[in-house]
Design an enzyme around this catalytic site. Structure first.
Site, PDB file in Angstrom:
ATOM      1  N   ASP A 215       0.874  -1.175   0.000  1.00  0.00           N
ATOM      2  CA  ASP A 215       0.000   0.000   0.000  1.00  0.00           C
ATOM      3  C   ASP A 215       0.907   1.219   0.000  1.00  0.00           C
ATOM      4  OD1 ASP A 215      -2.258   1.793   0.369  1.00  0.00           O
ATOM      5  OD2 ASP A 215      -3.323   0.118   1.277  1.00  0.00           O
ATOM      6  N   HIS A 259     -13.956  -1.575  -6.148  1.00  0.00           N
ATOM      7  CA  HIS A 259     -15.236  -0.858  -6.067  1.00  0.00           C
ATOM      8  C   HIS A 259     -15.046   0.643  -5.842  1.00  0.00           C
ATOM      9  CE1 HIS A 259     -16.281  -0.761  -1.465  1.00  0.00           C
ATOM     10  NE2 HIS A 259     -15.020  -0.459  -1.672  1.00  0.00           N
TER      11      HIS A 259
END
Length: 349
Positions: A215, A259
């Site tokens: 990340d 999403h």
């Protein structure tokens, strides 16, 4: 006043007339009122004061520094939705459905409630009509910048978002890890894995598994992987998943990542994964899968939140299959979990 032959109790509540809004319409129309009431009791931590049993509105007001008369009316509304119960003595108790509103309990949803009812979402909702006209995301219309750019500039809002997402995701991690059988010795790369909650759950269940948490550098710096049972089986790496992700994984995880993005940006992320993954490597997309045929489902509501806030979307099984194929993956199967997301398994081809 009643007329001759009218036996109805004059003090009884009037029945809705035929011209009143249908119950379903009324329920949707006043949804924001219930959300505001929920936020009010969460902000003042009223549920915490009910942990030891029922209390009157006066007792709760004294403990929380609120107005008893107003508090009674707010609790009465939420009691009608099954979160609280008011007894004949005017005491309120917390119902089972309301227990996750408490802080400091396992899988508390208090931070999630504060996030979903935050002005960031409420102001965005107010701009949905303009988004419907074909404009930018509702959030960008309300705040003047894209959502994630805003979070980088606002540590306070970032903290609300991170806490809320952790509350949503935390209970899911173990269910997702339990829902997929990773083979012994596999290397699992968690792309956009945040602080590593899911990767930790996966590694906990597979003593021979190795993992990579990937990340942004500032995010992985606060990882949750320093546990004795995981020593020597993981590493954390910072970077940008739009540019590249760590190569050499047998499995790549994307939990609640796709999403957040429209198809064009989702394909950029999937492209990074496909370049890093050898043919035959598995991709596990952990996201809600929209049902077809207008079936009621929490993912349908989440889809509108994604539309408003980040121009993202939830997807049907067919939409996942098409998107994955465009990125060089073949959809293999979809595994439901006991929580909201499913595990969409694909193979790099």
């Amino acid at each position: 006043m009643t007329g001759p032959g009218d036996s109805r109790d004059p003090l009884a509540p009037a029945r809705p007339s035929a011209s009143s809004a249908p119950p379903v319409l009324h329920d949707v129309m006043f949804g924001h009122v219930r959300s505001a009431a929920l936020r009010a009791v969460a902000v003042h931590r009223i549920p915490d004061h009910l942990a030891d049993g029922p209390r009157t509105a006066e007792e709760l007001a004294a403990l929380s520094g609120t107005d008893a008369a107003v508090l009674r009316r707010v609790l009465r509304l939420l009691a009608g939705r099954g979160l609280f119960h008011e007894d004949e003595q005017g005491r309120f108790r917390l119902e089972p459905a309301g227990q996750p509103l408490r802080t400091g309990v396992a899988h508390s949803q208090h931070p999630a409630v504060l996030m979903i009812t935050d002005p960031m979402i409420a102001r965005s909702a107010g701009e949905l009509p303009r988004t419907l006209d074909g404009g930018r995301s509702s959030f960008e219309l309300a705040y003047g910048s894209p959502f994630f750019e805003h979070l980088r500039k606002s540590p306070e809002d970032r903290a609300v978002f991170d806490a809320g997402m952790a509350a949503f995701s935390g209970p899911e991690d173990e269910l997702v890890a339990r829902g997929y059988a990773f083979p012994e010795g596999a290397r699992v790369v968690d792309v956009g894995g945040g602080r590593g909650g899911l990767l930790r759950a996966v590694l906990d269940r597979g003593p021979s598994l190795e993992g990579v948490l990937f990340d942004r550098p500032a995010t992985v710096a606060g990882h949750l992987l320093d546990e004795p049972g995981l020593a020597g089986r993981w590493r954390a790496e910072g970077g940008d998943f739009f540019e590249a992700v760590p190569p050499g994984g047998d499995f790549y995880l994307l939990k609640h990542i796709l999403h957040d993005w429209n198809d064009e940006d989702a394909l950029r992320i999937l492209g990074s994964v496909r370049r890093a993954a050898a043919a035959g490597a598995r991709l596990l997309v952990v996201d809600a899968v929209l049902p077809g045929g207008g079936v009621p489902h929490p993912a349908v509501e989440l889809d509108i939140v994604m539309l408003m806030v980040v121009e993202g979307r939830e997807r049907t099984a067919a939409e996942f299959e098409e998107l994955l194929a465009r990125a060089g993956f073949r959809l293999h199967r979809i595994l439901p979990t006991p929580s909201l997301p499913s595990i969409v398994e694909a193979v790099a081809v």
